[in-house]
Design an enzyme around this catalytic site. Structure first.
Site, PDB file in Angstrom:
ATOM      1  N   SER A  75       0.858  -1.190   0.000  1.00  0.00           N
ATOM      2  CA  SER A  75       0.000   0.000   0.000  1.00  0.00           C
ATOM      3  C   SER A  75       0.891   1.236   0.000  1.00  0.00           C
ATOM      4  O   SER A  75       2.042   1.173   0.471  1.00  0.00           O
ATOM      5  CB  SER A  75      -0.872   0.017   1.263  1.00  0.00           C
ATOM      6  OG  SER A  75      -1.517   1.256   1.417  1.00  0.00           O
TER       7      SER A  75
ATOM      8  N   TYR B 135      -1.354  -0.238  10.546  1.00  0.00           N
ATOM      9  CA  TYR B 135      -1.642  -0.628   9.154  1.00  0.00           C
ATOM     10  C   TYR B 135      -0.467  -0.236   8.246  1.00  0.00           C
ATOM     11  O   TYR B 135       0.060  -1.068   7.503  1.00  0.00           O
ATOM     12  CB  TYR B 135      -2.941   0.012   8.653  1.00  0.00           C
ATOM     13  CG  TYR B 135      -3.216  -0.333   7.205  1.00  0.00           C
ATOM     14  CD1 TYR B 135      -3.517  -1.635   6.833  1.00  0.00           C
ATOM     15  CD2 TYR B 135      -3.137   0.643   6.206  1.00  0.00           C
ATOM     16  CE1 TYR B 135      -3.737  -1.959   5.500  1.00  0.00           C
ATOM     17  CE2 TYR B 135      -3.365   0.321   4.873  1.00  0.00           C
ATOM     18  CZ  TYR B 135      -3.664  -0.986   4.524  1.00  0.00           C
ATOM     19  OH  TYR B 135      -3.871  -1.318   3.202  1.00  0.00           O
TER      20      TYR B 135
HETATM   21  N1  LIG Z   1      -8.907  -0.706  -0.970  1.00  0.00           N
HETATM   22  C1  LIG Z   1      -7.861   0.081  -0.804  1.00  0.00           C
HETATM   23  O1  LIG Z   1      -7.972   1.315  -0.785  1.00  0.00           O
HETATM   24  C2  LIG Z   1      -6.477  -0.520  -0.646  1.00  0.00           C
HETATM   25  C3  LIG Z   1      -5.390   0.327  -0.849  1.00  0.00           C
HETATM   26  C4  LIG Z   1      -4.104  -0.195  -0.715  1.00  0.00           C
HETATM   27  C5  LIG Z   1      -3.939  -1.519  -0.398  1.00  0.00           C
HETATM   28  N2  LIG Z   1      -5.003  -2.323  -0.198  1.00  0.00           N
HETATM   29  C6  LIG Z   1      -4.745  -3.722   0.163  1.00  0.00           C
HETATM   30  O2  LIG Z   1      -5.283  -4.558  -0.840  1.00  0.00           O
HETATM   31  C7  LIG Z   1      -5.721  -5.793  -0.271  1.00  0.00           C
HETATM   32  C8  LIG Z   1      -7.156  -6.073  -0.661  1.00  0.00           C
HETATM   33  O3  LIG Z   1      -7.974  -4.995  -0.233  1.00  0.00           O
HETATM   34  P1  LIG Z   1      -9.491  -4.822  -0.696  1.00  0.00           P
HETATM   35  O4  LIG Z   1      -9.722  -3.370  -0.845  1.00  0.00           O
HETATM   36  O5  LIG Z   1      -9.814  -5.734  -1.816  1.00  0.00           O
HETATM   37  O6  LIG Z   1     -10.243  -5.274   0.667  1.00  0.00           O
HETATM   38  P2  LIG Z   1     -11.508  -6.215   0.923  1.00  0.00           P
HETATM   39  O7  LIG Z   1     -12.577  -5.996  -0.100  1.00  0.00           O
HETATM   40  O8  LIG Z   1     -11.869  -6.013   2.367  1.00  0.00           O
HETATM   41  O9  LIG Z   1     -10.917  -7.687   0.740  1.00  0.00           O
HETATM   42  C9  LIG Z   1     -10.058  -8.270   1.685  1.00  0.00           C
HETATM   43  C10 LIG Z   1      -9.997  -9.756   1.451  1.00  0.00           C
HETATM   44  O10 LIG Z   1      -9.096 -10.340   2.409  1.00  0.00           O
HETATM   45  C11 LIG Z   1      -9.701 -11.516   2.944  1.00  0.00           C
HETATM   46  N3  LIG Z   1      -9.175 -11.817   4.266  1.00  0.00           N
HETATM   47  C12 LIG Z   1      -9.118 -10.979   5.332  1.00  0.00           C
HETATM   48  N4  LIG Z   1      -8.604 -11.646   6.391  1.00  0.00           N
HETATM   49  C13 LIG Z   1      -8.327 -12.908   5.971  1.00  0.00           C
HETATM   50  C14 LIG Z   1      -7.797 -14.074   6.597  1.00  0.00           C
HETATM   51  N5  LIG Z   1      -7.430 -14.059   7.904  1.00  0.00           N
HETATM   52  N6  LIG Z   1      -7.650 -15.221   5.881  1.00  0.00           N
HETATM   53  C15 LIG Z   1      -8.011 -15.234   4.569  1.00  0.00           C
HETATM   54  N7  LIG Z   1      -8.524 -14.172   3.919  1.00  0.00           N
HETATM   55  C16 LIG Z   1      -8.685 -13.027   4.618  1.00  0.00           C
HETATM   56  C17 LIG Z   1     -11.208 -11.194   2.965  1.00  0.00           C
HETATM   57  O11 LIG Z   1     -11.972 -12.378   2.898  1.00  0.00           O
HETATM   58  P3  LIG Z   1     -12.729 -13.094   4.120  1.00  0.00           P
HETATM   59  O12 LIG Z   1     -13.257 -11.998   5.001  1.00  0.00           O
HETATM   60  O13 LIG Z   1     -13.794 -13.902   3.445  1.00  0.00           O
HETATM   61  O14 LIG Z   1     -11.697 -13.948   4.766  1.00  0.00           O
HETATM   62  C18 LIG Z   1     -11.350 -10.435   1.643  1.00  0.00           C
HETATM   63  O15 LIG Z   1     -11.536 -11.346   0.590  1.00  0.00           O
HETATM   64  C19 LIG Z   1      -5.452  -5.683   1.227  1.00  0.00           C
HETATM   65  O16 LIG Z   1      -4.220  -6.279   1.529  1.00  0.00           O
HETATM   66  C20 LIG Z   1      -5.394  -4.175   1.455  1.00  0.00           C
HETATM   67  O17 LIG Z   1      -4.618  -3.847   2.588  1.00  0.00           O
HETATM   68  C21 LIG Z   1      -6.281  -1.859  -0.322  1.00  0.00           C
END
Ligand SMILES: NC(=O)c1ccc[n+]([C@@H]2O[C@H](COP(=O)([O-])OP(=O)(O)OC[C@H]3O[C@@H](n4cnc5c(N)ncnc54)[C@H](OP(=O)(O)O)[C@@H]3O)[C@@H](O)[C@H]2O)c1
Length: 248
Positions: free
Chosen positions: A135, A148
């Site tokens: 990130s 984070y």
């Molecule tokens: N959205 C943003 O603005 C942003 C920006 C920079 C980086 N990121 C990074 O990108 C990644 C994805 O983010 P996103 O926006 O797609 O978030 P999201 O929609 O909340 O998706 C997160 C995913 O992680 C899974 N997860 C969480 N804890 C887990 C565990 N203990 N075991 C297995 N799976 C787990 C969740 O599935 P379950 O709950 O079903 O397990 C979900 O599928 C993350 O690493 C986040 O930090 C996001």
């Protein structure tokens, strides 16, 4: 490259990456804890998708489940370490310790579990690609970003150190460092299900989408095998690097 394993496949980036890689012709194993969401994706994507209900924070479960993968989905050529989360936006002195623990367990320990389990087979075959979801928070500090941001700084440095250890091997590593991305569950999770507060984050902003990230992954895996993108920082045009604030 043939088979990819994508963590966090039940939502957001992970789901979009699974869709895109299947469209590109890969077989994909999608990992998450919510079996119902994975099953829905499996119904959509068909036989090239293998849903795998797994909590990445549980080392023993990760090891034993990965050993039992269907033969058709072995070996794993591409690992996308995407599962992760932010919890809370309070200053460090008001943060909930359990939130900190969960972020460390998921963003750091979970990513390490998967990498430790899958990397040796890539090295043995002298072939593979690890894509980590870092990130911009791993580079730029922002208010309430405390653990984070620090967890994503780990992802950034771990990716760089992997590259160093893999020098001379044909295993590639990229850290994708996105800025503000909307349309995922990220902010709903951060604010513990307060959807109104989550919606405010994206109000009036043309944000990056999960499809933008999936297209980036697709581009990366389709680059030639001698070519390594070490890191890639992506922001919406509406966002820029944090300024240095002064309190008066
Ligand atoms: N959205 C943003 O603005 C942003 C920006 C920079 C980086 N990121 C990074 O990108 C990644 C994805 O983010 P996103 O926006 O797609 O978030 P999201 O929609 O909340 O998706 C997160 C995913 O992680 C899974 N997860 C969480 N804890 C887990 C565990 N203990 N075991 C297995 N799976 C787990 C969740 O599935 P379950 O709950 O079903 O397990 C979900 O599928 C993350 O690493 C986040 O930090 C996001």
């Amino acid at each position: 490259m043939n088979t990819a394993l994508v963590t966090g496949a039940s939502s957001g980036f992970g789901q979009a990456i699974c869709r895109k890689l299947i469209a590109d012709g890969y077989k994909v194993i999608g990992v998450a804890r919510r079996a119902d969401k994975l099953q829905k994706l499996a119904d959509e994507l068909g036989h090239k998708f293998c849903p795998l209900t797994m909590d990445v924070t549980k080392k023993d479960a990760v090891e034993s489940i990965l050993l039992q993968l269907p033969k058709d989905f072995q070996p794993i050529d591409i690992l996308v370490n995407n599962a992760g989360l932010a919890l809370g936006l309070e200053p460090a002195y008001q943060a909930d310790y359990n939130d900190w623990q969960t972020m460390i367990d998921t963003n750091i320990i979970g990513l390490v579990h998967l990498t430790h389990q899958i990397l040796p087979s890539m090295v043995e075959r002298n072939f593979g690609y690890i894509i980590n979801l870092g990130s911009v928070a791993g580079t730029y500090a922002y208010k309430g970003g405390n653990v984070y941001g620090a967890s994503k700084a780990f992802v950034k440095q771990f990716s760089a150190n992997l590259r160093t250890d893999l020098l001379g091997k044909k295993v590639r590593v990229t850290n994708i460092e996105p800025g503000l991305c909307g349309g995922t569950e990220f902010s709903n999770v951060r604010f513990h299900g307060d959807d109104a507060q989550a919606a405010k984050v994206y109000q009036g902003v043309e944000y990056i989408t999960a499809e933008d990230i999936a297209n980036t992954v697709s581009w990366l895996v389709n680059t030639p095998s001698h070519f390594n993108v070490n890191s890639i920082e992506i922001m919406p045009v509406a966002q820029a690097q944090a300024g240095l604030s002064v309190y008066k």
